[in-house]
Design an enzyme around this catalytic site. Structure first.
Site, short mmCIF file in Angstrom:
data_model
loop_
_atom_site.label_atom_id
_atom_site.label_comp_id
_atom_site.label_asym_id
_atom_site.label_seq_id
_atom_site.Cartn_x
_atom_site.Cartn_y
_atom_site.Cartn_z
N HIS A 7 0.84 -1.20 0.00
CA HIS A 7 0.00 0.00 0.00
C HIS A 7 0.87 1.25 0.00
O HIS A 7 1.61 1.50 0.95
CB HIS A 7 -0.89 -0.01 1.24
CG HIS A 7 -1.87 1.11 1.31
ND1 HIS A 7 -2.07 1.85 2.44
CD2 HIS A 7 -2.73 1.61 0.37
CE1 HIS A 7 -3.00 2.75 2.22
NE2 HIS A 7 -3.42 2.63 0.97
N ARG A 8 0.81 1.99 -1.11
CA ARG A 8 1.67 3.18 -1.29
C ARG A 8 3.14 2.82 -1.09
O ARG A 8 3.93 3.61 -0.57
CB ARG A 8 1.24 4.32 -0.36
CG ARG A 8 -0.24 4.68 -0.47
CD ARG A 8 -0.66 5.82 0.46
NE ARG A 8 -2.10 5.76 0.70
CZ ARG A 8 -2.74 6.45 1.63
NH1 ARG A 8 -2.06 7.28 2.42
NH2 ARG A 8 -4.04 6.33 1.79
N GLU A 34 0.63 -0.62 -4.92
CA GLU A 34 -0.43 0.36 -5.14
C GLU A 34 0.14 1.74 -4.88
O GLU A 34 0.89 1.95 -3.93
CB GLU A 34 -1.59 0.07 -4.18
CG GLU A 34 -2.81 0.96 -4.35
CD GLU A 34 -2.80 2.22 -3.50
OE1 GLU A 34 -3.70 3.05 -3.67
OE2 GLU A 34 -1.89 2.38 -2.65
N ASP A 36 -0.71 6.30 -5.81
CA ASP A 36 -1.73 7.29 -6.17
C ASP A 36 -1.13 8.36 -7.06
O ASP A 36 0.02 8.76 -6.88
CB ASP A 36 -2.25 7.98 -4.90
CG ASP A 36 -2.68 6.98 -3.83
OD1 ASP A 36 -3.81 6.50 -3.93
OD2 ASP A 36 -1.88 6.69 -2.92
N HIS A 49 -0.68 11.02 -2.45
CA HIS A 49 -2.04 10.62 -2.07
C HIS A 49 -2.98 11.80 -1.91
O HIS A 49 -4.06 11.83 -2.49
CB HIS A 49 -2.02 9.80 -0.77
CG HIS A 49 -3.38 9.41 -0.30
ND1 HIS A 49 -4.13 10.20 0.56
CD2 HIS A 49 -4.16 8.34 -0.60
CE1 HIS A 49 -5.30 9.63 0.78
NE2 HIS A 49 -5.35 8.49 0.09
N GLU A 101 -3.70 4.21 -8.77
CA GLU A 101 -5.00 4.77 -8.40
C GLU A 101 -5.08 6.21 -8.91
O GLU A 101 -4.23 7.05 -8.59
CB GLU A 101 -5.23 4.77 -6.88
CG GLU A 101 -6.61 5.32 -6.56
CD GLU A 101 -6.92 5.48 -5.09
OE1 GLU A 101 -7.78 6.33 -4.76
OE2 GLU A 101 -6.32 4.77 -4.27
N LYS A 103 -6.17 9.39 -8.41
CA LYS A 103 -6.66 10.13 -7.24
C LYS A 103 -7.12 11.52 -7.66
O LYS A 103 -8.22 11.95 -7.34
CB LYS A 103 -5.53 10.22 -6.20
CG LYS A 103 -5.93 10.86 -4.89
CD LYS A 103 -6.95 10.05 -4.13
CE LYS A 103 -6.39 8.79 -3.50
NZ LYS A 103 -7.39 8.13 -2.62
N ASP A 221 -0.13 -2.02 4.42
CA ASP A 221 1.02 -1.17 4.75
C ASP A 221 2.23 -2.03 5.14
O ASP A 221 3.36 -1.54 5.10
CB ASP A 221 0.68 -0.27 5.95
CG ASP A 221 -0.45 0.71 5.66
OD1 ASP A 221 -0.72 0.99 4.48
OD2 ASP A 221 -1.06 1.21 6.64
#
Length: 226
Positions: A7-8, A34, A36, A49, A101, A103, A221
Site C-alpha cells: 500500500h503506497r 499500489e 496514487d 495521495h 490509483e 486520485k 502497509d
C-alpha cells in the site's frame, strides 16, 4: 495464493508513495504495488495521495497548483522527494505489477498515455498494470481511451456499487474495503469473473480471516505480514 500488494509502497516502514517506500516493498517480495497519482501544475503525473501537500511535506498548497520543480523542492518526512509516475515505473521496472490509483482529477488520459508508452517502447505489457479509482468519471475516461488497460473499481461503502460499476466498465477487478466482504458478495463477484483485491489490511487477525476467503490480493502497509 493470495497476492501481496504494498500500500503506497511499504507505508508501514517507509514514508508513503516515495521511491524508497516502493523499493522497500520490492525488498519484501510483493506481487504488486499500489500508488496514487495527481497531475501537477506543469502537467506531469506525480505520485502523491492527498490533494494538498500539507500533511506529508514541509510545504503547503494544492498539488495541482504546484509545478513539478516546486514539488521537487519539498521534503516528505524531512528526507524524501515526491516522485513522478515515470520515476516510479522506472524503479519498479516490472519486478511486480503496479496498481495506479487515479486520485486527482484529469489523471486518466495522461496515465493511459504513459502506460501505452511503456508497453509500446519499453517491453512492458498491459498485465503489468491495473488502473483503479473511486471516481467513475476517471475510469470511464480510461476505458474510452484504451480498452486494453485493466480497470478496478474502488469502494469504501458498497461492494454492490463496485460490482455495478465493474459491469458498466467491463472491469478486471473490484477493490473494496476489507470490512465490506461477505460470503455472498464474494460469491457474486467471482460468479461475474472479477478479481477481488481488498484494502487496507494490517492486523494479523484480519489477514488470517481474509485468507480463508476466496480473494485474490490483499493491500497492506506491512506486506511482509501477508
Amino acid at each position: 495464493m493470495v497476492q501481496k500488494i504494498g500500500h503506497r509502497g511499504a507505508k508501514g516502514y517507509v514514508a508513503e508513495n516515495t521511491l524508497e517506500s516502493f523499493q522497500k516493498a520490492l525488498d519484501l517480495g510483493v506481487n504488486g504495488i499500489e500508488l496514487d497519482v495527481h497531475v501537477c501544475a506543469s502537467g506531469e503525473l506525480v505520485v502523491f495521495h492527498d490533494f494538498t501537500v500539507d500533511r506529508m511535506t514541509n510545504g503547503t498548497g494544492e498539488i495541482h497548483k504546484l509545478t513539478l520543480s516546486e514539488l521537487k523542492k519539498l521534503k516528505i518526512a524531512d528526507a524524501f522527494e515526491i516522485p513522478t509516475l515515470e520515476e516510479a515505473f522506472d524503479l519498479i521496472n516490472r519486478k511486480c505489477w503496479i496498481n495506479v490509483e487515479l486520485k486527482g482529477h484529469e489523471t486518466a488520459e495522461p496515465t493511459c498515455k504513459l502506460i501505452e508508452k511503456y508497453v509500446s517502447e519499453k517491453g512492458w505489457t498491459y498485465e503489468d498494470f491495473i488502473v483503479s479509482s473511486f471516481q467513475k468519471e476517471e475510469l470511464d475516461r480510461t476505458r474510452a481511451h484504451n480498452t486494453e488497460i485493466r480497470l478496478a473499481t474502488l469502494s469504501q461503502a458498497s461492494v454492490e456499487q463496485a460490482l455495478e460499476w465493474a459491469d458498466e466498465l467491463s472491469a478486471y477487478a473490484i477493490h473494496p474495503h476489507f470490512s465490506l466482504l461477505t460470503d455472498d458478495n464474494i460469491h457474486e463477484a467471482k460468479k461475474k469473473g472479477y478479481k477481488i483485491n481488498v484494502w487496507t489490511v494490517n492486523h494479523y487477525e484480519d489477514i488470517q480471516r481474509l485468507e480463508a476467503h476466496i480473494i485474490d490480493g490483499i493491500i497492506s502497509d506491512f506486506p511482509d505480514r501477508l
